[in-house]
Design a protein around this motif. Sequence first.
Motif: not given
Length: 443
Positions: A272, A362, A365-366, A368-370, A372, A375-376, A410
């Motif tokens: 992160n 996979e 996706q990990v 992208y979650q880290r 976020r 991306y906002d 997602l």
Amino acid sequence: MMKNYSNSPRNKNQTLNHTRDRNNKKSNGLSATLLRFSLRDYGFCMATLFLFCFGSLFYQLNGGPPKILLEIRQYLGVFGKSHWPNRMAWRHSVHRDRQGKASHLAFKKENKGDSTFIDDHGPPAPKVLPFPSQVVYNRVGKCGSRTVVLLLRILAERHQFNLVSSDIHNKTRLTKHEQVDLMRNISNIPQPFLYTRHVHFLNFTRFRIEQPVYINIIRDPINRFLSNYFFRRFGDWRGEQNHLVRTPGMKDDERYLDINVCILENYPECSNPRLFYIIPYFCGQHPQCRDPGLWALERAKQNVLENFLLVGILEELEDVLLLLERLLPHFFTDVLSIYKSPDYRKMGNMTGTVRKHTPTLEALQVLYQRMRYEYDFYTFIRDQFHLMKKKIGLRSVSRPTHQPNFLLNLALKTQEPLEEEEEEEEQELEEDIEDANSWLVQP
């Protein structure tokens, strides 16, 4: 016997009268002479004053003295230097900035009697600076910054502005003392200038220094991360030795580390804090800007709205260049034609990262979650960029960006707006297009 009348009262009166008459004649003659000289002097003074006024008017209307006066002055100057000691006169010229305030005095000595440009024609007209004349491009790493810097070098030579590109690439966060020193150095660059460096946002007004205009370009956060990951290991098409500048001493097991392993097994390079990269460039130098969270995100958005003239997205680079040409014509005129020229294409293609490939779904996706918050922020910038294009009425030459399918799946689902809300949004957008950016300079 003759009488002596000299002592008689009558003779005395005649003598006194004769003397008085003679004195009166002398006095009248002297008065007439003085009057005659006074009228001549008065006429001479008036004629001199008339010639002076006429000469002054002629001087102002013609931008300088007539040739005959220059020749006389030159003659008197040579004559004066050969017969009298030289006298030194101090002159000063005042350089004024764009607010009309004196910024510095430059003194120089010159010999009395010499003809100078300032004496003959007045001080030179102050250089008209474009607005804005102070631009800072705090470029984000692996977001097309080398491509833009190559363009700026060509544009600086063509449009005669000062381009200062820092060679410091690994010091984006500064101490308070370093911030002040850098901001003062930037402010002292002769205007118009464009300064570029990998550095987090600097708040000039906090230290009572005039705030320049900021510009920047970002890209899809995952694509930026992948580009940086492989560039650190394998460089670009200019040669694989380029990675040695960024990552000296990297061991082979780290260099050839599979990116999927790095992401899924939580290696520090793919965790992160390392993934929170773009937002600090807009949040600033505050320590909290380094922590992934809402505070840094909101502060970055606020700084974009208040201090950045334009933040573009690399996926639509040609539209970014068109907007820069529209907003800053004195810096970016003809930038798109240069970008599309064969000579530039040949140079620009050398900056692409080599050996880059896409991770598994996979791993994406990990990531992208880290990322976020990244991306906002990217979505916010993309929307602002598209809104700017609509406001100006720019006809896009770039393909609009689309999120990958896995990102769409997602993304959080939001409720569709009602028809009334859609109509209100369209009406507000039309009003914004009509009212906003009326100050923009057309290319």
